[in-house]
Design a protein around this motif. Structure first.
Motif, PDB file in Angstrom:
ATOM      1  N   ARG A 171       0.860  -1.484   0.013  1.00 53.19           N
ATOM      2  CA  ARG A 171       0.222   0.144   0.048  1.00 53.19           C
ATOM      3  C   ARG A 171       0.753   1.188   0.111  1.00 53.19           C
ATOM      4  N   THR A 172       2.204   1.331   0.061  1.00 57.22           N
ATOM      5  CA  THR A 172       2.900   2.264   0.084  1.00 57.22           C
ATOM      6  C   THR A 172       3.180   2.687  -1.584  1.00 57.22           C
ATOM      7  N   LEU A 173       3.613   3.849  -1.757  1.00 55.73           N
ATOM      8  CA  LEU A 173       3.653   4.193  -3.262  1.00 55.73           C
ATOM      9  C   LEU A 173       4.758   3.390  -4.099  1.00 55.73           C
ATOM     10  N   ARG A 174       5.963   3.199  -3.340  1.00 53.75           N
ATOM     11  CA  ARG A 174       6.841   2.229  -3.896  1.00 53.75           C
ATOM     12  C   ARG A 174       6.568   0.665  -4.102  1.00 53.75           C
ATOM     13  N   GLY A 175       5.635   0.389  -2.898  1.00 52.76           N
ATOM     14  CA  GLY A 175       5.091  -0.821  -3.119  1.00 52.76           C
ATOM     15  C   GLY A 175       4.253  -1.380  -3.997  1.00 52.76           C
ATOM     16  N   ARG A 176       3.407  -0.277  -4.492  1.00 51.69           N
ATOM     17  CA  ARG A 176       2.469  -0.424  -5.601  1.00 51.69           C
ATOM     18  C   ARG A 176       3.029  -0.391  -6.775  1.00 51.69           C
ATOM     19  N   GLY A 177       4.108   0.302  -7.148  1.00 51.18           N
ATOM     20  CA  GLY A 177       5.103   0.097  -8.226  1.00 51.18           C
ATOM     21  C   GLY A 177       5.923  -1.045  -8.300  1.00 51.18           C
ATOM     22  N   LEU A 178       6.126  -1.754  -6.989  1.00 55.62           N
ATOM     23  CA  LEU A 178       6.818  -2.963  -7.285  1.00 55.62           C
ATOM     24  C   LEU A 178       5.852  -4.049  -7.397  1.00 55.62           C
ATOM     25  N   VAL A 179       4.790  -4.142  -6.994  1.00 53.78           N
ATOM     26  CA  VAL A 179       3.644  -5.040  -7.491  1.00 53.78           C
ATOM     27  C   VAL A 179       3.452  -5.042  -8.878  1.00 53.78           C
ATOM     28  N   LEU A 180       3.201  -3.893  -9.529  1.00 53.59           N
ATOM     29  CA  LEU A 180       3.195  -3.801 -11.085  1.00 53.59           C
ATOM     30  C   LEU A 180       4.457  -4.420 -11.781  1.00 53.59           C
ATOM     31  N   ALA A 181       5.719  -3.854 -11.121  1.00 45.15           N
ATOM     32  CA  ALA A 181       6.785  -4.639 -11.771  1.00 45.15           C
ATOM     33  C   ALA A 181       6.813  -5.975 -11.963  1.00 45.15           C
ATOM     34  N   GLU A 182       6.636  -6.699 -10.802  1.00 45.59           N
ATOM     35  CA  GLU A 182       6.605  -7.959 -10.692  1.00 45.59           C
ATOM     36  C   GLU A 182       5.521  -8.752 -11.454  1.00 45.59           C
ATOM     37  N   ARG A 183       4.513  -8.111 -11.612  1.00 44.15           N
ATOM     38  CA  ARG A 183       3.657  -8.718 -12.564  1.00 44.15           C
ATOM     39  C   ARG A 183       4.014  -8.566 -13.896  1.00 44.15           C
ATOM     40  N   ALA A 184       4.512  -7.521 -14.310  1.00 40.87           N
ATOM     41  CA  ALA A 184       5.044  -7.169 -15.614  1.00 40.87           C
ATOM     42  C   ALA A 184       6.149  -8.182 -15.852  1.00 40.87           C
ATOM     43  N   VAL A 185       7.017  -8.755 -14.999  1.00 41.69           N
ATOM     44  CA  VAL A 185       7.904  -9.730 -15.165  1.00 41.69           C
ATOM     45  C   VAL A 185       7.284 -11.101 -15.373  1.00 41.69           C
ATOM     46  N   GLY A 186       6.269 -11.219 -14.787  1.00 41.04           N
ATOM     47  CA  GLY A 186       5.670 -12.590 -15.023  1.00 41.04           C
ATOM     48  C   GLY A 186       5.487 -13.288 -13.691  1.00 41.04           C
ATOM     49  N   PHE A 187       5.772 -12.670 -12.445  1.00 40.01           N
ATOM     50  CA  PHE A 187       5.883 -13.244 -11.519  1.00 40.01           C
ATOM     51  C   PHE A 187       4.161 -13.337 -10.876  1.00 40.01           C
ATOM     52  N   ASP A 188       3.824 -14.535 -10.024  1.00 40.91           N
ATOM     53  CA  ASP A 188       2.441 -14.567  -9.416  1.00 40.91           C
ATOM     54  C   ASP A 188       2.649 -14.123  -7.974  1.00 40.91           C
ATOM     55  N   SER A 189       3.173 -13.024  -7.565  1.00 37.39           N
ATOM     56  CA  SER A 189       3.634 -12.766  -6.165  1.00 37.39           C
ATOM     57  C   SER A 189       2.313 -12.276  -5.395  1.00 37.39           C
ATOM     58  N   THR A 190       2.418 -12.583  -4.180  1.00 35.13           N
ATOM     59  CA  THR A 190       1.264 -12.367  -3.308  1.00 35.13           C
ATOM     60  C   THR A 190       2.020 -11.502  -2.166  1.00 35.13           C
ATOM     61  N   PHE A 191       1.242 -10.126  -2.033  1.00 33.29           N
ATOM     62  CA  PHE A 191       1.897  -9.298  -1.024  1.00 33.29           C
ATOM     63  C   PHE A 191       0.952  -9.030   0.141  1.00 33.29           C
ATOM     64  N   TRP A 192       1.394  -8.729   1.247  1.00 34.57           N
ATOM     65  CA  TRP A 192       0.444  -8.440   2.433  1.00 34.57           C
ATOM     66  C   TRP A 192       0.976  -7.167   3.206  1.00 34.57           C
ATOM     67  N   THR A 193      -0.089  -6.738   4.051  1.00 32.30           N
ATOM     68  CA  THR A 193       0.196  -5.580   4.734  1.00 32.30           C
ATOM     69  C   THR A 193       1.033  -6.013   6.074  1.00 32.30           C
ATOM     70  N   PRO A 194       1.677  -5.414   6.988  1.00 33.26           N
ATOM     71  CA  PRO A 194       2.107  -5.812   8.019  1.00 33.26           C
ATOM     72  C   PRO A 194       0.984  -6.708   8.871  1.00 33.26           C
ATOM     73  N   THR A 195      -0.032  -6.056   9.067  1.00 30.10           N
ATOM     74  CA  THR A 195      -1.028  -6.515   9.904  1.00 30.10           C
ATOM     75  C   THR A 195      -1.481  -7.895   9.165  1.00 30.10           C
ATOM     76  N   ASP A 196      -1.686  -7.860   7.857  1.00 27.04           N
ATOM     77  CA  ASP A 196      -2.049  -9.300   7.624  1.00 27.04           C
ATOM     78  C   ASP A 196      -0.964 -10.143   7.516  1.00 27.04           C
ATOM     79  N   LEU A 197       0.120 -10.036   7.340  1.00 33.25           N
ATOM     80  CA  LEU A 197       1.149 -10.874   7.550  1.00 33.25           C
ATOM     81  C   LEU A 197       1.472 -11.421   8.930  1.00 33.25           C
ATOM     82  N   CYS A 198       1.039 -10.553   9.968  1.00 38.37           N
ATOM     83  CA  CYS A 198       1.008 -10.937  11.394  1.00 38.37           C
ATOM     84  C   CYS A 198      -0.203 -12.209  11.399  1.00 38.37           C
TER      85      CYS A 198
END
Length: 200
Positions: free
Chosen positions: A144-171
């Protein structure tokens, strides 16, 4: 057998292994140290799971901690770099670690949990191999951070099927794995820790 990363991810990391350390920032040594300090046992045996070239291991060494983590990864290329840098390595799947129950004091997973095809299984396996009072320390990217949103888009562009969580969700995932969770740091790169409950 599901690999440590998704199959496409492993091939990607094999290809970029020689450049990886130039492209990635250093692991947050202070936050990793704070996560390890949450342990209620001496921390001497540490696994750097999905550890790639050993970024977390190098960060901990810079902090002067008296540990020499074993780097565990499925990518042969990344492990070759870690081995060349002097780290002990094991090629293994994060969902099936070749370690007995309670065999280590801590597991660190730095910037890699989102690549696992079954992150929940990976966390349960990490919890299994850590002894009572030990910790699982995870550094991840805040989507949900600005850089984080960019990273999510970049990983999808590379073809990764990545899952990301907020700190609370990961806890919540750490809790579901039977660990006592805590947020250590927040932001683009955040750290959370889960402690294995003490016996008795």
């Amino acid at each position: 057998m599901a690999s440590l990363h998704g199959r496409g991810d492993v091939r990607f990391f094999d290809r970029v292994a020689s450049l990886y350390d130039r492209l990635m920032p250093s692991a947050d040594a202070d936050a990793l140290r704070a996560g390890l300090a949450f342990a209620r046992r001496d921390v001497t045996r540490v696994l750097d799971v999905a550890g790639g070239t050993g970024r977390a291991s190098r960060a901990l060494a810079r902090e002067g901690l008296s540990v020499d983590p074993v780097v565990v990864d499925f990518s042969r290329g990344m492990l070759a770099r870690a081995r060349a840098d002097g780290h002990p390595v094991v090629r293994a799947d994060a969902g099936s670690l070749p370690v007995r129950d309670g065999g280590v004091d801590a597991v660190v997973v730095v910037d890699a949990l989102h690549h696992l095809p079954d992150p929940e299984r990976g966390l349960r396996e990490a919890a299994r191999v850590v002894g009572p009072g030990g910790v699982v320390v995870v550094q991840e990217f805040g989507p949900r951070t600005l850089r984080g949103r960019g990273l999510v888009l970049a990983e999808r562009a590379v073809g990764f099927d990545s899952t990301f969580w907020t700190p609370t969700d990961l806890c919540a995932l750490l809790s579901a794995a039977g660990l006592e969770p805590r947020i250590v740091s927040e932001g683009f790169e955040y750290v959370v820790v889960g402690r294995v409950p003490a016996e008795g």
